[in-house]
Every structure is written in structure tokens, then in C-alpha cells.
Design an enzyme around this catalytic site. Structure first.
Site, PDB file in Angstrom:
ATOM      1  N   CYS A 119      24.312  48.866 -43.579  1.00 46.27           N
ATOM      2  CA  CYS A 119      24.763  48.753 -42.196  1.00 46.27           C
ATOM      3  C   CYS A 119      23.906  49.610 -41.344  1.00 46.27           C
ATOM      4  CB  CYS A 119      26.059  49.706 -42.235  1.00 46.27           C
ATOM      5  SG  CYS A 119      27.380  49.009 -43.213  1.00 46.27           S
ATOM      6  N   HIS A 258      27.227  52.774 -35.287  1.00 43.29           N
ATOM      7  CA  HIS A 258      27.834  51.539 -36.068  1.00 43.29           C
ATOM      8  C   HIS A 258      29.248  51.910 -36.226  1.00 43.29           C
ATOM      9  CE1 HIS A 258      28.474  49.329 -39.589  1.00 43.29           C
ATOM     10  NE2 HIS A 258      28.766  50.519 -40.423  1.00 43.29           N
ATOM     11  N   ASN A 288      34.292  46.264 -39.033  1.00 39.65           N
ATOM     12  CA  ASN A 288      33.075  46.503 -39.396  1.00 39.65           C
ATOM     13  C   ASN A 288      32.098  45.344 -39.893  1.00 39.65           C
ATOM     14  OD1 ASN A 288      30.456  47.410 -40.930  1.00 39.65           O
ATOM     15  ND2 ASN A 288      31.724  48.953 -41.794  1.00 39.65           N
TER      16      ASN A 288
HETATM   17  O1  UT7 Z   1      29.762  50.516 -43.086  1.00 34.74           O
HETATM   18  C1  UT7 Z   1      29.409  51.606 -44.196  1.00 34.74           C
HETATM   19  C2  UT7 Z   1      29.890  53.084 -44.033  1.00 34.74           C
HETATM   20  N1  UT7 Z   1      31.201  53.017 -44.417  1.00 34.74           N
HETATM   21  C3  UT7 Z   1      32.007  53.931 -43.840  1.00 34.74           C
HETATM   22  O2  UT7 Z   1      31.508  54.767 -43.032  1.00 34.74           O
HETATM   23  C4  UT7 Z   1      33.426  54.125 -44.445  1.00 34.74           C
HETATM   24  C5  UT7 Z   1      33.806  55.587 -44.391  1.00 34.74           C
HETATM   25  N2  UT7 Z   1      35.072  55.711 -45.191  1.00 34.74           N
HETATM   26  C6  UT7 Z   1      36.316  55.265 -44.186  1.00 34.74           C
HETATM   27  O3  UT7 Z   1      36.188  54.880 -43.325  1.00 34.74           O
HETATM   28  C7  UT7 Z   1      37.657  55.864 -44.698  1.00 34.74           C
HETATM   29  O4  UT7 Z   1      37.297  56.664 -45.841  1.00 34.74           O
HETATM   30  C8  UT7 Z   1      38.483  54.774 -45.155  1.00 34.74           C
HETATM   31  C9  UT7 Z   1      39.072  53.759 -44.192  1.00 34.74           C
HETATM   32  C10 UT7 Z   1      37.834  53.832 -46.307  1.00 34.74           C
HETATM   33  C11 UT7 Z   1      39.558  55.143 -46.080  1.00 34.74           C
HETATM   34  O5  UT7 Z   1      40.409  56.378 -45.283  1.00 34.74           O
HETATM   35  P1  UT7 Z   1      40.747  57.597 -45.850  1.00 34.74           P
HETATM   36  O6  UT7 Z   1      41.844  58.296 -44.926  1.00 34.74           O
HETATM   37  O7  UT7 Z   1      39.457  58.367 -46.385  1.00 34.74           O
HETATM   38  O8  UT7 Z   1      42.063  57.401 -47.090  1.00 34.74           O
HETATM   39  P2  UT7 Z   1      41.881  57.870 -48.529  1.00 34.74           P
HETATM   40  O9  UT7 Z   1      40.721  56.905 -49.034  1.00 34.74           O
HETATM   41  O10 UT7 Z   1      41.664  59.228 -48.405  1.00 34.74           O
HETATM   42  O11 UT7 Z   1      43.372  57.538 -48.866  1.00 34.74           O
HETATM   43  C12 UT7 Z   1      44.314  58.149 -48.322  1.00 34.74           C
HETATM   44  C13 UT7 Z   1      45.576  57.502 -48.967  1.00 34.74           C
HETATM   45  C14 UT7 Z   1      45.564  57.467 -50.418  1.00 34.74           C
HETATM   46  O12 UT7 Z   1      46.887  57.543 -50.828  1.00 34.74           O
HETATM   47  P3  UT7 Z   1      47.183  58.970 -51.532  1.00 34.74           P
HETATM   48  O13 UT7 Z   1      46.214  58.975 -52.959  1.00 34.74           O
HETATM   49  O14 UT7 Z   1      47.152  60.103 -50.798  1.00 34.74           O
HETATM   50  O15 UT7 Z   1      48.621  58.944 -52.031  1.00 34.74           O
HETATM   51  C15 UT7 Z   1      45.390  55.819 -50.547  1.00 34.74           C
HETATM   52  O16 UT7 Z   1      45.722  55.219 -51.731  1.00 34.74           O
HETATM   53  O17 UT7 Z   1      45.841  56.104 -48.333  1.00 34.74           O
HETATM   54  C16 UT7 Z   1      45.936  55.261 -49.383  1.00 34.74           C
HETATM   55  N3  UT7 Z   1      45.698  53.847 -49.184  1.00 34.74           N
HETATM   56  C17 UT7 Z   1      46.045  53.170 -48.085  1.00 34.74           C
HETATM   57  N4  UT7 Z   1      47.382  53.076 -47.706  1.00 34.74           N
HETATM   58  C18 UT7 Z   1      47.739  52.111 -47.056  1.00 34.74           C
HETATM   59  C19 UT7 Z   1      44.116  53.744 -48.884  1.00 34.74           C
HETATM   60  N5  UT7 Z   1      43.986  52.280 -48.628  1.00 34.74           N
HETATM   61  C20 UT7 Z   1      45.179  51.917 -47.931  1.00 34.74           C
HETATM   62  C21 UT7 Z   1      45.749  51.127 -47.168  1.00 34.74           C
HETATM   63  N6  UT7 Z   1      47.051  50.847 -46.867  1.00 34.74           N
HETATM   64  N7  UT7 Z   1      44.893  49.731 -46.923  1.00 34.74           N
END
Ligand code: UT7
Length: 338
Positions: A119, A258, A288
Site C-alpha cells: 500500500c 493512505h 482501500n
Molecule cells: O492497507 C493496508 C493496511 N491495512 C490497514 O491499515 C487495516 C488496519 N485494520 C483495520 O482497519 C481494522 O482493524 C479492521 C477494519 C480490519 C477491523 O476493525 P476492528 O475495529 O479492528 O475490529 P476487530 O477485528 O477488532 O473486530 C471487532 C469485532 C469482532 O467481534 P468480537 O470478537 O468482538 O465479538 C469481529 O468478529 O467485530 C467483528 N467483526 C465484524 N462484525 C461485523 C469483524 N468484521 C466484521 C464485519 N461485520 N465485517
């Protein structure tokens, strides 16, 4: 010899026709518009469908973006001396995406090659392009950034698939002896395979039936880990560049980050105390697009840019690979806006 700076003298872009909104996304995986908007900030993303691309990959997007740049700037295509394509989703490992773009557009005087820095690819490619210009070797280089990211998106993984979209942008770099253009850069790479990788994609892991069935040919990301590194590293890089160039937050006209997650972009702005109005954000309708995010930001914000504006670009991607660049904008945005 007088010092030459590489300045952007034109911007092009292209996003595919098909728009995938969060309602459709919630029929593909178990998610909701509310979750995606709150946690990522994406409402819609452009997706390159087979009907549109007709067998081509990222070269299709980049060809369209360069075509747009040539139409806007009205420069003679024969004066283009080089095309650098930053992408993680080349059509093929070879021939390069750049060679396909050059062929599609008949750029008969241009050399070309691809660059891969995930990226952060466009940020790095701009610096490489600038090297050709600043050395005095070349007068006109086009730097493209873009990805057909949905080609490696796992639509069975709800933690990644809402994030990504397809698109490409490009800039024309030319030389100037005035104090405009790319004036400073800070680039870093370290080594973290686990949190963000594409396992079946090169010479290490074979595309066996077993690996394909295990979906190892799709992007894998541990979101939370990557999130933390992205905020810290992008903020640090912007801070270093601002300090080194004595830029106060008032001097900065635009942060061009980004587009990985709207929460990352606003966190970076907060860390360096720049108001959100000065941060280019188009993740809500572009998602993205990896190598495409920075040039697509420029493409959309170009009409607002003024000669002399101080821009700080920052990007972060797999590797990890990250950095920031300081650019003084060289023309009033209205020059090429349509
Ligand atoms: O471009 C290259 C660099 N990439 C990045 O910079 C991406 C960096 N990461 C992120 O943007 C975020 O970490 C994500 C968008 C990928 C995820 O967001 P988050 O706030 O970190 O969520 P999480 O992975 O901590 O998940 C929180 C909760 C989980 O449920 P529990 O375990 O708390 O019950 C997930 O299962 O959200 C759940 N979850 C979803 N729920 C509904 C994960 N994906 C989804 C979804 N819809 N699509």
C-alpha cells in the site's frame, strides 16, 4: 548544474463502473452497513467486473488513468519517457503492467517497469520517478498507482472484504528549478510476514489444489495488529517530515494519507494536531485501493489545490512498508480540472 526538483504537472484517475454498496456486502458476508461505517468508514467501493475488464487486470485501470491524464493535460504522448506502475496486483509477474499500459497507449518513447511496496507503493514509486527527473536524465515520467484488489479479496472473510476496492491514479512528473514538487521524504521498511500477507503469490508457495482450496491465494490480514502499526508509523513519519521542514500545522495545507480506515486517517491527523478538514478522505466511496489511494485522492482533490500548498503524503502497507513525502504543489488545481 542547477538543482532540479520533480514537480507534479498533471493528475489522472480511473475507477471501475460497478459500485458495490454495504447492502450488497451484507448479503455476501455477515455484516451491516452500521458496522462497516463505524469501524472502517466505507459506504461504497468500485469493483472491476469481468464484463468490464475483458481479460485484463490492473493494466486496464492504469491505462484508463493515464488516458485521463493525457486528455486533461493535452501533452504529446510521444514526449513520455517512462512509466512506473506501483501495484501489488499486476496482470502477470511478466510482462509488467507498465509494458501493457505502454502498449495500450502507444507510448513509443517510454521505458516502463512495475514496483511493489504494497500500500506504500505509490509513495515509493513517486520517489523513484523523481530520481529520474532530478538527475536530469528524463523530462517526463508518469507514475501510476493502482490495484485490482478485489481479485485477491476473500469474500468469505468478513473482517477484510468490506475494506477493499479497485482503482488507479497517476501523476505526471516534470522538472523545475523552482522550489516546487517533491522536496523531502522519509521511507522505512521492516519485516512482519504474519499480520498481512498473500501466501500463494510468488515463488515461495506453490498454487497447489490444496493451497487454493484453503484460500491461501487471497489476502490475509490481522486487522487489529496492522491498525496499531499503521497509526503509529504513519503519524511518526508525518511528524518527522513536518519537523525536518519546519512545517507547523498551519503551514500544512493537506495531509494525503493512505485510505486504509477512516479511523486511522483521523488518528494520524489528531496525533499531529491538524484539523480533519485538511485531511484528504475519499475512503467512503473509494475504499482501500492499495497503490491507488494516494493518486486517487489527488485526482479528486485537484480542483481544490493551490500553487504553493504544502502537502504531506503518508502511506503504510504490508512488509511493513511506510513513509511520508513533502510536496509543494506546483499549479492552481483549476488548470486541468474538468
Ligand atoms: O492497507 C493496508 C493496511 N491495512 C490497514 O491499515 C487495516 C488496519 N485494520 C483495520 O482497519 C481494522 O482493524 C479492521 C477494519 C480490519 C477491523 O476493525 P476492528 O475495529 O479492528 O475490529 P476487530 O477485528 O477488532 O473486530 C471487532 C469485532 C469482532 O467481534 P468480537 O470478537 O468482538 O465479538 C469481529 O468478529 O467485530 C467483528 N467483526 C465484524 N462484525 C461485523 C469483524 N468484521 C466484521 C464485519 N461485520 N465485517
Amino acid at each position: 548544474m542547477e538543482k532540479i526538483n520533480a514537480v507534479v504537472t498533471g493528475v489522472g484517475g480511473y475507477v471501475p463502473k460497478y459500485i458495490l454498496d454495504n447492502d450488497e456486502m451484507s448479503r455476501i458476508v455477515d455484516t451491516t452497513d452500521e458496522w462497516i461505517m463505524e469501524r472502517i468508514g466505507v459506504k461504497t467501493r468500485h469493483v472491476l467486473k469481468d464484463e468490464e475488464r475483458q481479460g485484463a487486470g490492473t493494466s486496464y485501470l492504469m491505462t484508463k488513468a493515464v488516458q485521463n491524464l493525457l486528455e486533461k493535460t493535452q501533452i504529446d504522448p510521444d514526449t513520455i519517457e517512462g512509466v512506473i506502475c506501483a501495484t501489488t496486483t499486476p496482470d502477470y509477474l511478466f510482462p509488467s503492467t507498465a509494458s501493457l499500459v505502454i502498449g495500450n497507449l502507444g507510448l513509443k518513447n517510454a521505458f516502463g517497469f512495475d514496483m511493489e511496496a504494497a500500500c506504500a507503493g505509490f509513495l515509493y514509486a513517486m520517489e523513484v520517478g523523481a530520481g529520474f527527473i532530478c538527475s536530469g536524465r528524463n523530462k517526463r515520467i508518469i507514475v501510476c498507482g493502482g490495484d485490482f484488489l478485489t481479485s485477491i479479496t476473500n469474500y468469505q472473510d468478513r473482517t477484510t472484504c468490506p475494506i477493499f476496492g479497485d482503482g488507479a491514479g497517476c501523476v505526471l512528473l516534470e522538472g523545475t528549478t523552482e522550489e516546487y514538487g517533491l522536496l523531502d521524504r522519509y521511507m522505512r521498511t521492516d519485516s512482519h510476514y504474519d499480520p498481512l500477507h498473500l501466501e500463494v503469490s510468488g515463488s515461495a508457495v506453490r498454487p497447489t489444489v490444496e493451497n487454493i482450496e484453503a484460500r491461501r491465494h487471497y489476502l490475509y490480514q490481522e486487522g487489529r495488529t496492522v491498525f496499531k502499526y499503521a497509526v503509529t508509523n504513519m503519524s511518526d513519519a508525518v511528524e518527522i517530515i513536518a519537523k525536518r521542514n519546519n512545517l507547523t500545522n498551519e503551514d500544512i495545507a493537506w495531509i494525503v494519507p493512505h485510505q486504509a480506515n477512516v479511523r486511522i486517517e483521523t488518528a494520524v491527523a489528531r496525533r499531529i494536531n491538524v484539523p480533519e478538514e485538511k485531511v484528504m478522505i475519499n475512503i467512503d466511496h473509494m475504499a482501500n485501493t492499495s497503490g491507488g489511494t494516494l493518486p486517487l485522492c489527488l485526482w479528486e482533490y485537484e480542483p481544490k489545490l493551490k500553487k504553493g500548498d504544502n502537502l504531506i503524503f503518508t502511506a503504510f502497507g504490508a512488509g511493513f512498508t511506510w513513509g511520508a513525502s513533502y510536496m509543494k504543489w506546483g499549479y492552481d488545481g483549476s488548470k486541468f480540472s474538468k
